[in-house]
Design a protein around this motif. Structure first.
Motif, mmCIF file in Angstrom:
data_model
loop_
_atom_site.group_PDB
_atom_site.id
_atom_site.type_symbol
_atom_site.label_atom_id
_atom_site.label_comp_id
_atom_site.label_asym_id
_atom_site.label_seq_id
_atom_site.Cartn_x
_atom_site.Cartn_y
_atom_site.Cartn_z
ATOM 1 N N LYS A 1 46.592 41.968 44.783
ATOM 2 C CA LYS A 1 45.934 41.488 45.997
ATOM 3 C C LYS A 1 44.761 40.550 45.695
ATOM 4 N N VAL A 2 44.462 39.743 46.702
ATOM 5 C CA VAL A 2 43.241 38.931 46.641
ATOM 6 C C VAL A 2 42.184 39.690 47.430
ATOM 7 N N MET A 3 41.035 39.902 46.810
ATOM 8 C CA MET A 3 39.960 40.616 47.490
ATOM 9 C C MET A 3 38.904 39.612 47.946
ATOM 10 N N LEU A 4 38.383 39.837 49.140
ATOM 11 C CA LEU A 4 37.390 38.931 49.720
ATOM 12 C C LEU A 4 36.112 39.686 50.029
ATOM 13 N N SER A 5 34.989 39.086 49.676
ATOM 14 C CA SER A 5 33.707 39.628 50.101
ATOM 15 C C SER A 5 32.966 38.500 50.801
ATOM 16 N N LEU A 6 32.472 38.767 51.999
ATOM 17 C CA LEU A 6 31.794 37.713 52.769
ATOM 18 C C LEU A 6 30.378 38.119 53.122
ATOM 19 N N ARG A 7 29.503 37.121 53.122
ATOM 20 C CA ARG A 7 28.108 37.345 53.486
ATOM 21 C C ARG A 7 27.660 36.194 54.370
ATOM 22 N N SER A 8 26.775 36.494 55.316
ATOM 23 C CA SER A 8 26.225 35.431 56.148
ATOM 24 C C SER A 8 24.794 35.727 56.509
ATOM 25 N N GLU A 9 23.967 34.696 56.415
ATOM 26 C CA GLU A 9 22.606 34.818 56.938
ATOM 27 C C GLU A 9 22.411 33.784 58.039
ATOM 28 N N ASP A 10 23.533 33.181 58.485
ATOM 29 C CA ASP A 10 23.511 32.196 59.560
ATOM 30 C C ASP A 10 24.088 32.852 60.807
ATOM 31 N N PRO A 11 23.252 33.096 61.830
ATOM 32 C CA PRO A 11 23.730 33.830 63.011
ATOM 33 C C PRO A 11 24.883 33.137 63.725
ATOM 34 N N GLU A 12 25.051 31.815 63.481
ATOM 35 C CA GLU A 12 26.158 31.116 64.147
ATOM 36 C C GLU A 12 27.500 31.397 63.474
ATOM 37 N N TYR A 13 27.475 32.003 62.304
ATOM 38 C CA TYR A 13 28.713 32.317 61.588
ATOM 39 C C TYR A 13 28.800 33.811 61.262
ATOM 40 N N PRO A 14 29.227 34.614 62.225
ATOM 41 C CA PRO A 14 29.371 36.051 61.945
ATOM 42 C C PRO A 14 30.588 36.297 61.038
ATOM 43 N N VAL A 15 30.368 36.913 59.878
ATOM 44 C CA VAL A 15 31.480 37.031 58.922
ATOM 45 C C VAL A 15 32.489 38.122 59.285
ATOM 46 N N ASN A 16 32.129 39.040 60.196
ATOM 47 C CA ASN A 16 33.185 39.965 60.637
ATOM 48 C C ASN A 16 34.289 39.167 61.334
ATOM 49 N N ASP A 17 33.910 38.209 62.199
ATOM 50 C CA ASP A 17 34.912 37.371 62.872
ATOM 51 C C ASP A 17 35.599 36.431 61.881
ATOM 52 N N ILE A 18 34.810 35.805 61.011
ATOM 53 C CA ILE A 18 35.393 34.872 60.035
ATOM 54 C C ILE A 18 36.396 35.592 59.132
ATOM 55 N N SER A 19 36.043 36.800 58.694
ATOM 56 C CA SER A 19 36.944 37.535 57.784
ATOM 57 C C SER A 19 38.260 37.879 58.475
ATOM 58 N N MET A 20 38.173 38.202 59.768
ATOM 59 C CA MET A 20 39.419 38.537 60.484
ATOM 60 C C MET A 20 40.264 37.297 60.723
ATOM 61 N N PHE A 21 39.599 36.164 60.985
ATOM 62 C CA PHE A 21 40.311 34.899 61.157
ATOM 63 C C PHE A 21 41.033 34.519 59.853
ATOM 64 N N ILE A 22 40.337 34.640 58.738
ATOM 65 C CA ILE A 22 40.912 34.237 57.450
ATOM 66 C C ILE A 22 42.137 35.082 57.081
ATOM 67 N N THR A 23 42.068 36.366 57.375
ATOM 68 C CA THR A 23 43.127 37.277 56.904
ATOM 69 C C THR A 23 44.210 37.522 57.962
ATOM 70 N N GLN A 24 44.076 36.868 59.113
ATOM 71 C CA GLN A 24 45.037 37.087 60.198
ATOM 72 C C GLN A 24 46.487 36.870 59.729
ATOM 73 N N GLY A 25 47.310 37.883 59.839
ATOM 74 C CA GLY A 25 48.725 37.778 59.476
ATOM 75 C C GLY A 25 48.998 37.876 57.979
ATOM 76 N N ILE A 26 47.954 37.839 57.151
ATOM 77 C CA ILE A 26 48.190 37.901 55.700
ATOM 78 C C ILE A 26 47.396 39.025 55.024
ATOM 79 N N GLY A 27 46.620 39.765 55.798
ATOM 80 C CA GLY A 27 45.834 40.850 55.180
ATOM 81 C C GLY A 27 45.018 41.566 56.227
ATOM 82 N N SER A 28 43.936 42.206 55.787
ATOM 83 C CA SER A 28 43.086 42.927 56.733
ATOM 84 C C SER A 28 41.635 42.756 56.315
#
Ligand SMILES: [Mn+2]
Length: 343
Positions: free
Chosen positions: A274-301
């Motif tokens: 598997k490819v493992m992803l770790s995301l961090r954000s200090e920019d309130p305009e980019y919430p990484v919970n949403d970004i992480s779900m967008f990135i992995t949609q249909g290919i992971g979780s």
């Protein structure tokens, strides 16, 4: 049915009946023999919160064991277990089908909580989720809190029970680790419980653990991260290649995020299939919970908080991991172009 004991746990006298802590007491009266399961690959917050709960359940007259799936990969976390004498069962432990399980620092339905064939009866967590809620005997979810350790610390405080020094120290470590030393997703309640815990901790040991989170052997991965780093606008990307250690991937992501030019960080690694992803954000305009779900949609979780998230994408049989990584990276940087069109 929960195992009935002749000495049923009693809530300490004077406890207000309408607090979460007293609700937890009532729950322990019904379920006095529990398995406490953390999310897979438990971090210090998950371990500390489970330890604090196990000690609390025991102080209330019940009993509990702690279990998890995955491994504990950080030497400092291993040492914390042995010095504080945290009784955590190895990953090979399997609760029986009659076991009553309380999930801590995660939600029962999360994909990073590997299910045992047992009864899931409770959850205590501080992560936001979009999963539907299932019926449980006890639930305490506070997405605005910085750590699960804070919630467990409050139970001790609100029940007026004498907290053992090792429990207070473990909870202070968990709280500090998840909130990046009170600088990330920190609620005033985290600060208040930290101030209460701080009077009871072993300060020398707390300081030692928090200041010795990495080892020399980790430096090669820092080197890989720095060499592979790509920055577009304020989005950073690093690829650590082979590394079966989600905790270190996150620690390195935290480190890269401290660069002034980087506001959002994706750190990738390959582990088994598997490819493992770790995301961090200090920019309130980019919430990484949403970004992480967008990135992995249909290919992971994936899932997490606005400022920290993680995900995995299994590499399908016969697929080149390079093309999967490219897809992940393209989706990540497309978040920049589409602005905030994350759905
Ligand atoms: Mn946590």
């Amino acid at each position: 049915m929960p195992r009935q004991s002749s000495t049923r746990p009693q809530a300490p006298e004077g406890v207000s009946r309408n607090t979460k802590a007293s609700a937890f007491c009532s729950f322990v009266q019904r379920y006095n023999d529990l398995v406490l399961q953390t999310h897979d690959y438990p971090d210090p917050d998950a371990i500390a919160a489970a330890y604090g709960l196990a000690a609390l359940i025991s102080a209330l007259g019940g009993q509990a064991v702690i279990c998890y799936t995955g491994s504990i990969t950080r030497a400092i976390t291993q040492e914390m277990l042995s010095i504080l004498r945290i009784p955590i069962l190895p990953a090979v432990c399997r609760p029986g089908k009659d076991s009553a399980i309380l999930v801590v620092d995660g939600r029962i339905q999360n994909t990073n909580v590997t299910k045992f064939p047992a009864k899931y009866v409770a959850e205590i967590d501080h992560h936001p989720t979009k999963n539907a809620q299932i019926r449980v005997a006890f639930r305490d979810v506070r997405p605005h809190y910085g750590s699960a350790s804070s919630i467990v610390g409050e139970y001790w405080r609100d029940l007026g029970l004498p907290i053992p020094r090792s429990v207070a120290t473990a909870l202070a470590i968990g709280l500090n680790t998840d909130t990046q030393r009170l600088m990330r997703e920190t609620h005033i309640a985290d600060i208040e419980i930290y101030s209460w815990l701080f009077k009871k901790v072993d300060r020398t040991y707390l300081q030692y653990v928090l200041n010795n989170n990495i080892e020399r052997a980790d430096f090669q991965y820092y080197s890989r991260a720095i060499t592979s780093l790509i920055v577009r606008e304020n989005f950073g990307l690093a690829d650590l290649e082979e590394l079966d250690n989600p905790a270190l991937i996150a620690i390195i992501g935290d480190f890269l995020l401290t660069a002034k030019e980087i506001g959002v960080m994706l750190t990738l690694a390959l582990s088994e299939n598997k490819v493992m992803l770790s995301l961090r954000s200090e920019d309130p305009e980019y919430p990484v919970n949403d970004i992480s779900m967008f990135i992995t949609q249909g290919i992971g979780s994936a899932g997490g908080h606005r400022s920290m998230a993680a995900g995995t994408c299994p590499i399908p049989e016969g697929t080149d991991p390079v093309s999967l990584k490219k897809q992940i990276i393209d989706r990540y940087f497309s978040c920049l172009k589409t602005g905030y069109g994350l759905s």
